[in-house]
Scaffold this active site. Structure first.
Site, PDB file in Angstrom:
ATOM      1  N   SER A 287     -62.192  42.191  15.571  1.00 41.30           N
ATOM      2  CA  SER A 287     -62.021  40.742  15.727  1.00 41.30           C
ATOM      3  C   SER A 287     -62.123  39.929  14.442  1.00 41.30           C
ATOM      4  O   SER A 287     -61.763  38.758  14.429  1.00 41.30           O
ATOM      5  CB  SER A 287     -63.057  40.199  16.725  1.00 41.30           C
ATOM      6  OG  SER A 287     -62.731  40.608  18.028  1.00 41.30           O
TER       7      SER A 287
ATOM      8  N   LYS B 203     -68.077  30.811  13.348  1.00 42.23           N
ATOM      9  CA  LYS B 203     -67.465  31.058  14.644  1.00 42.23           C
ATOM     10  C   LYS B 203     -68.372  30.523  15.752  1.00 42.23           C
ATOM     11  O   LYS B 203     -69.595  30.541  15.627  1.00 42.23           O
ATOM     12  CB  LYS B 203     -67.229  32.557  14.812  1.00 42.23           C
ATOM     13  CG  LYS B 203     -66.416  32.961  16.039  1.00 42.23           C
ATOM     14  CD  LYS B 203     -66.167  34.467  16.007  1.00 42.23           C
ATOM     15  CE  LYS B 203     -65.436  34.960  17.247  1.00 42.23           C
ATOM     16  NZ  LYS B 203     -65.201  36.421  17.197  1.00 42.23           N
TER      17      LYS B 203
ATOM     18  N   SER C 131     -60.699  38.159  17.900  1.00 39.76           N
ATOM     19  CA  SER C 131     -61.168  36.938  18.519  1.00 39.76           C
ATOM     20  C   SER C 131     -61.652  35.875  17.536  1.00 39.76           C
ATOM     21  O   SER C 131     -61.959  34.753  17.952  1.00 39.76           O
ATOM     22  CB  SER C 131     -62.287  37.263  19.504  1.00 39.76           C
ATOM     23  OG  SER C 131     -63.423  37.766  18.831  1.00 39.76           O
TER      24      SER C 131
END
Length: 462
Positions: A181, A82, A157
């Site tokens: 997330s 990420k 997210s």
């Protein structure tokens, strides 16, 4: 029908490398072809490493295997990270068009361990503005798209990480989670995931409730990433002490026999008591998992709600103030570049007094205390089964599942508590709605029993 190399699991790749039946270059070449077929339409990557870089990493792994000196059993297996997981020299805009990206000078512990294990990094995946949306919307990146159906949300997210996993961009993907997330995109994209115990995977920027953790199509791949990433690191003062965990022994119980839930005390929690209550299909999927555990000898007990709306509102208010601090430092021109939903949500933190902020901060401790007390009240549970989110995947055009009337964070009611207690919480894909949307179920474990959660997840994977 044979599975193409890109879609093999990490263990299958590792065994293929060790046995000479498969090569890291062969796998990397195929993964790059899959990525090329999905990007940029799916928009999973913020930084997509050049193919030459990826193939060079794969060739180095291949040469190590040929010399009988792999860096780890996972040497040569592809992985994505990420964008908020620091990689030296790779800009980190946190999904926001309004900021000048931080460019880290050194790798985070996660990135460093991937390198030390010989994993072949493909790139850095997208996220929404400051990680504060449960969707694939970003002012910096545009919209990240579900490979299952472009009309369905990706979740967030860790949106890019989830899409990369669901699209078959290799087996291993690392996200981060502060209130859901990792687990939310996993449930809406039909994946497995693990929010590890707090401190299990070291971070370069520890923060209350924040963890990094694995997302994958298979539970076994979650275990492979835990094998690479877990363990203490001096950069993270919250990291747990070293522990010898047989991460990939998912079928083995503590007595050396086959793992079984027989004799475990398992709670089933389907009524949150705050936020949005789950839809009937989600409740049915959760109860099906609990019923199967009961059929296999677990003692299953109903868990009543123990939290209320005031706790969630306090957490939400504190996060608003935190984001307002970031937003307020930007010029009006820059503020206009932030995603509108995030900007408006953050502005609700403007003007709060110090007393208001401290009251909001105390909600975290209140949540922790109530959750620990509820766990003990139910007889010191071994596991807890619950929904991940109140709903299956919602329309992709929405920034949040319930964006109106101040309900922006009302969908994290089942995931948030475990970030604050630090307990491991994973998700597994268990069923589908009538229109084909995935439904995941969350399994929570005792503090530090990440392996127990993985074993239970594997038992229920589709």
């Amino acid at each position: 029908m044979s599975v193409r190399p890109a879609h093999l699991g990490a263990l299958e790749m590792a065994e293929g490398y060790a046995g000479g039946r498969l090569s890291p270059v062969e796998v990397a070449t195929d993964v790059l072809q899959v990525v090329e077929g999905g990007e940029p339409e799916l928009n999973a990557f913020w930084v997509r490493d050049e193919p030459e870089q990826v193939l060079a990493r794969a060739l180095a792994a291949q040469e190590r295997w040929a010399a009988g000196a792999p860096l780890s059993r996972w040497d040569g297996v592809p992985v994505t990270l990420k964008e908020n997981i620091a990689r030296a020299g790779v800009p980190m805009p946190a999904g926001c068009a309004a900021v000048d990206p931080v460019v880290p000078e050194v790798d985070s512990p996660v990135a460093r361990r991937c390198d030390e294990a010989g994993l072949v990094v493909l790139g850095s995946t997208t996220m929404p503005d400051w990680g504060m949306l449960s969707s694939g919307h970003s002012s910096r990146h545009g919209q990240t798209v579900s490979p299952l159906n472009p009309d369905w949300t990706t979740g967030g997210s860790s949106s890019g990480a989830g899409v990369a996993a669901a699209a078959g961009y290799g087996p291993l993907h690392v996200g981060t989670d502060i209130g859901g997330s990792i687990r939310l995109p996993a449930t809406w994209l039909g994946l497995a995931s693990l929010k590890p115990s707090a401190g299990r995977i070291p971070l370069n920027a520890p923060y209350l409730g924040r963890v990094a953790g694995p997302m994958a199509r298979r539970v076994e791949d979650l275990a492979a990433l835990m094998d690479v990433l877990s363990g203490p690191d001096p950069l993270d003062w919250t990291s747990l002490p070293a522990q010898d965990v047989a991460w990939t022994d998912l079928d083995v119980g503590a007595d050396g026999r086959s793992w079984s839930p027989h004799g475990l005390r398992v709670g089933v929690w389907t009524r949150a008591g705050y936020g949005v209550e789950p839809e009937p299909e989600v409740v049915a999927a959760t109860r099906a998992v609990a019923d199967r555990l009961a059929d296999e000898g677990a003692e299953v007990v109903e868990v009543a709600p123990w939290l209320d709306q005031g706790v969630l509102d306090g957490v939400n208010r504190f996060w608003q103030v935190r984001s307002w601090a970031d937003l307020s430092r930007l010029s009006p021109e820059r503020q206009a570049l932030v995603h509108p939903f995030v900007a408006e949500w953050a502005r609700q933190g403007e003007g709060l007094s110090g007393v208001d902020v401290m009251d909001a901060y105390h909600a975290f401790a209140d949540l922790q205390a109530r959750t620990v007390a509820a766990w003990a009240r139910e007889g010191d549970l071994d596991l807890l089964v619950s929904p991940v989110a109140p709903c299956p995947a919602y329309p992709a055009e929405l920034p949040m599942p319930y964006p109106e009337e101040g309900r922006g964070m009302w969908h994290i009611n089942f995931t948030l508590p475990w970030n604050m207690t630090g307990q491991p919480a994973g998700t597994v894909d268990v069923s589908r709605t009538d229109d084909g949307r995935p439904i995941g179920v969350q399994i929570v474990g005792r503090r530090f029993d990440d392996l127990g959660v993985l074993k239970a997840l594997r038992r229920h994977s589709r």
